[in-house]
Design an enzyme around this catalytic site. Structure first.
Site, PDB file in Angstrom:
ATOM      1  CG  LEU A 209       7.867  -8.695 -14.407  1.00 42.60           C
ATOM      2  CD1 LEU A 209       8.751  -7.659 -15.104  1.00 42.60           C
ATOM      3  CD2 LEU A 209       7.447  -8.190 -13.025  1.00 42.60           C
TER       4      LEU A 209
ATOM      5  CE1 TYR B 114      -3.702  -7.707  -9.164  1.00 40.43           C
ATOM      6  CE2 TYR B 114      -3.850  -5.309  -9.177  1.00 40.43           C
ATOM      7  CZ  TYR B 114      -3.141  -6.468  -9.427  1.00 40.43           C
ATOM      8  OH  TYR B 114      -1.852  -6.382  -9.930  1.00 40.43           O
TER       9      TYR B 114
ATOM     10  CE  LYS C 166       0.200  -7.911  -6.583  1.00 41.23           C
ATOM     11  NZ  LYS C 166       1.098  -8.996  -7.081  1.00 41.23           N
TER      12      LYS C 166
END
Ligand SMILES: NC(=O)c1ccc[n+]([C@@H]2O[C@H](COP(=O)([O-])OP(=O)(O)OC[C@H]3O[C@@H](n4cnc5c(N)ncnc54)[C@H](OP(=O)(O)O)[C@@H]3O)[C@@H](O)[C@H]2O)c1
Length: 284
Positions: free
Chosen positions: A13, A126, A130
């Site tokens: 990204l 994860y 996050k």
């Protein structure tokens, strides 16, 4: 013209976003992991003091879902604590902060698209790390924009599309799970939306390509677009036997995005453009 810092600029990204911002003639300062480790608060402070950007966009993350399960300290440090450092320093320097997050903050038990204010309940390290990053950043700095996305693929990235592309070249059957649903998202389409979100109010936004599918349907579409003869076979998550759980359903609603005047094309169109560009670049 705006001055924008992009962290994680070596990622799929990050790379795309840097190019898109440059295409719009913004002054972009990209930082790869080697150039700026986002877990180093002093370096973040020094960088923002020197550059004085208008925006700080964090695309850096520890994205290997399986490895996060065993490297827990680094998962929380990079995905949870570093966004807090970035938000704190952005607030002190009055820089707008944009942070990228994930569909993995949800448990995957819904059957209709997730809204921004739906309850979160991540099932993996994860996802938990996050979510912590989202919460820390918002507590530290009310001007934070959080962008949750899903099933991301970009040029030169380690991602599902590139994996299927490689497998499609061999005669072996490709087994893909058909009981997990989400929205594949091309980094270019996400990047274009992020550019538009720079001028929208802060808060959480869900940004993916439109429409949804299973991983099996996604793989079948990739193979079809490549005109490959490869056989794609559906398997259940149980049969496939993944070490780390994945959300069964993680489609993100675009209601808020649309009400802010931003619309996403469907995932099949994004995929077609991605594959055509890959084809051009390989000289075929
Ligand atoms: N990929 C997906 O399917 C997906 C889905 C939903 C949300 N997201 C989110 O979207 C964002 C972009 O993902 P992506 O797919 O572009 O990830 P990516 O390709 O893995 O890029 C992440 C980049 O961050 C770098 N990085 C790791 N630790 C760092 C640190 N301490 N300091 C600075 N940079 C560091 C990585 O460097 P190294 O590779 O050298 O470690 C990598 O270049 C992330 O926030 C991710 O959580 C991704």
């Amino acid at each position: 013209m705006m001055k924008v810092v992009v962290t994680g600029a070596g990622g799929q990204l990050g790379k795309e976003l840097v190019q898109l911002l440059k295409d719009d003639y913004h002054t972009v300062h990209p930082f790869t992991k080697q150039q700026l480790d986002i877990t180093d608060r002093n370096k973040i402070e020094e960088m923002l003091r020197k550059i004085k950007p208008d925006f700080l966009i964090n695309t850096a993350a520890f994205t290997q879902v399986d490895t996060c399960e065993t490297d827990i300290d680094n998962a929380y440090l990079i995905n949870g604590i570093a966004p807090y450092y970035l938000a704190c320093e952005a607030k002190l320097k009055k820089v707008k902060f944009i942070h990228v997050s994930t569909d993995y903050v949800f448990d995957g038990n819904k059957t209709v698209p997730y809204l921004e204010d739906d309850d979160t309940d991540p099932k993996t390290i994860y996802g938990k790390s996050k979510l912590l990053g989202e919460e820390f950043a918002q507590v530290a700095y009310e001007e934070t924009t959080i962008i949750r996305t899903s099933w991301l693929y970009g040029h030169e990235g380690k991602n599902f599309v590139n994996t299927i592309k490689k497998l499609a070249g061999s005669p072996k059957e490709i087994r893909v799970v058909d009981d997990q649903f989400g929205s594949p998202t091309y980094t270019k389409d996400l990047g274009m939306a992020i550019k538009q979100l720079l001028t929208r109010p802060p808060g959480i936004y869900h940004v993916t390509n439109s429409g949804s599918c299973s991983w099996f349907e996604f793989a079948s579409e990739i193979v079809k677009c490549l005109h490959s003869e490869a056989i794609v076979s559906p398997v259940s998550t149980e049969e496939y036997g993944l070490a780390t759980p994945r959300p069964k359903y993680s489609v993100l609603s675009h209601k808020k995005l649309n009400s802010n005047g931003i619309y996403m094309r469907n995932w099949q169109q994004g995929l077609q453009e991605y594959l055509a560009k890959e084809d051009d670049e390989s000289g075929n």
